[in-house]
Design an enzyme around this catalytic site. Sequence first.
Site, mmCIF file in Angstrom:
data_model
loop_
_atom_site.group_PDB
_atom_site.id
_atom_site.type_symbol
_atom_site.label_atom_id
_atom_site.label_comp_id
_atom_site.label_asym_id
_atom_site.label_seq_id
_atom_site.Cartn_x
_atom_site.Cartn_y
_atom_site.Cartn_z
ATOM 1 N N THR A 13 63.154 29.638 12.544
ATOM 2 C CA THR A 13 61.712 29.703 12.702
ATOM 3 C C THR A 13 61.409 30.866 13.605
ATOM 4 O O THR A 13 62.134 31.136 14.553
ATOM 5 C CB THR A 13 61.109 28.459 13.359
ATOM 6 O OG1 THR A 13 61.174 27.390 12.448
ATOM 7 C CG2 THR A 13 59.659 28.666 13.729
ATOM 8 N N LYS A 45 54.880 25.682 9.245
ATOM 9 C CA LYS A 45 55.085 25.422 10.672
ATOM 10 C C LYS A 45 53.882 25.843 11.506
ATOM 11 O O LYS A 45 53.917 25.739 12.724
ATOM 12 C CB LYS A 45 56.327 26.166 11.149
ATOM 13 C CG LYS A 45 57.570 25.812 10.346
ATOM 14 C CD LYS A 45 58.692 26.742 10.686
ATOM 15 C CE LYS A 45 59.687 26.828 9.571
ATOM 16 N NZ LYS A 45 60.653 27.889 9.768
ATOM 17 N N SER A 137 63.932 31.374 16.698
ATOM 18 C CA SER A 137 65.144 32.180 16.592
ATOM 19 C C SER A 137 64.843 33.673 16.505
ATOM 20 O O SER A 137 65.593 34.484 17.030
ATOM 21 C CB SER A 137 65.967 31.736 15.385
ATOM 22 O OG SER A 137 65.199 31.801 14.206
ATOM 23 N N CYS A 171 66.263 38.969 11.945
ATOM 24 C CA CYS A 171 66.785 37.624 12.201
ATOM 25 C C CYS A 171 67.123 36.920 10.885
ATOM 26 O O CYS A 171 66.248 36.753 10.033
ATOM 27 C CB CYS A 171 65.749 36.814 12.978
ATOM 28 S SG CYS A 171 66.265 35.115 13.289
#
Length: 187
Positions: A13, A45, A137, A171
């Site tokens: 996320t 989210k 992250s 990421c």
Amino acid sequence: MIENHRPETIYGTTIVTVRKGGKVVIAGDGQVSLGNTVIKGNARKVRRIGKDGQVLTGFAGATADAFTLLDRLEKKLEQYPDQLMRACVELAKDWRTDKYLRNLEAMMLVADRDTTLCVTGNGDVLEPEGGIMAIGSGGNYALAAARALSDSKLEAEAIARKAMEIAASICIYTNDNLVVESMDAAS
């Protein structure tokens, strides 16, 4: 690499918030990873909560834990209407002291017209520097990108989207399937 990475744990996320030019924005990606496998690419989210959806939220961490916290925050907002700071402080107190809540693994960014906050399980309720904050992250990548773009002519939403795009390109636990919520900020 994530320190103490456990393949059986769900990771992933990136959530970023930007407050600029009379707008506040929260953007988040949709990736949920289990070990080295993407198990969902379009998780939501980022959402609106509270009376008339006047609070933007984005969460990182375990999904069930985050939904528990969102539910608790909504109850605090009912108890303390139009007092986001107070509701978040009360949630953080409960989160830190309640035996059940203390084990929840999640973080939240929340914003209304006046305030932007990060709420953590350590009892932290933090305001961002310069109206920009990120978690998850890929949070550090999104934070760096958003800060670098904050002096540009780009509006808040464009900065958030570009910061998320940059985080997704770096990421492995972040994708480019974005959910973005925005509202007018107080003058």
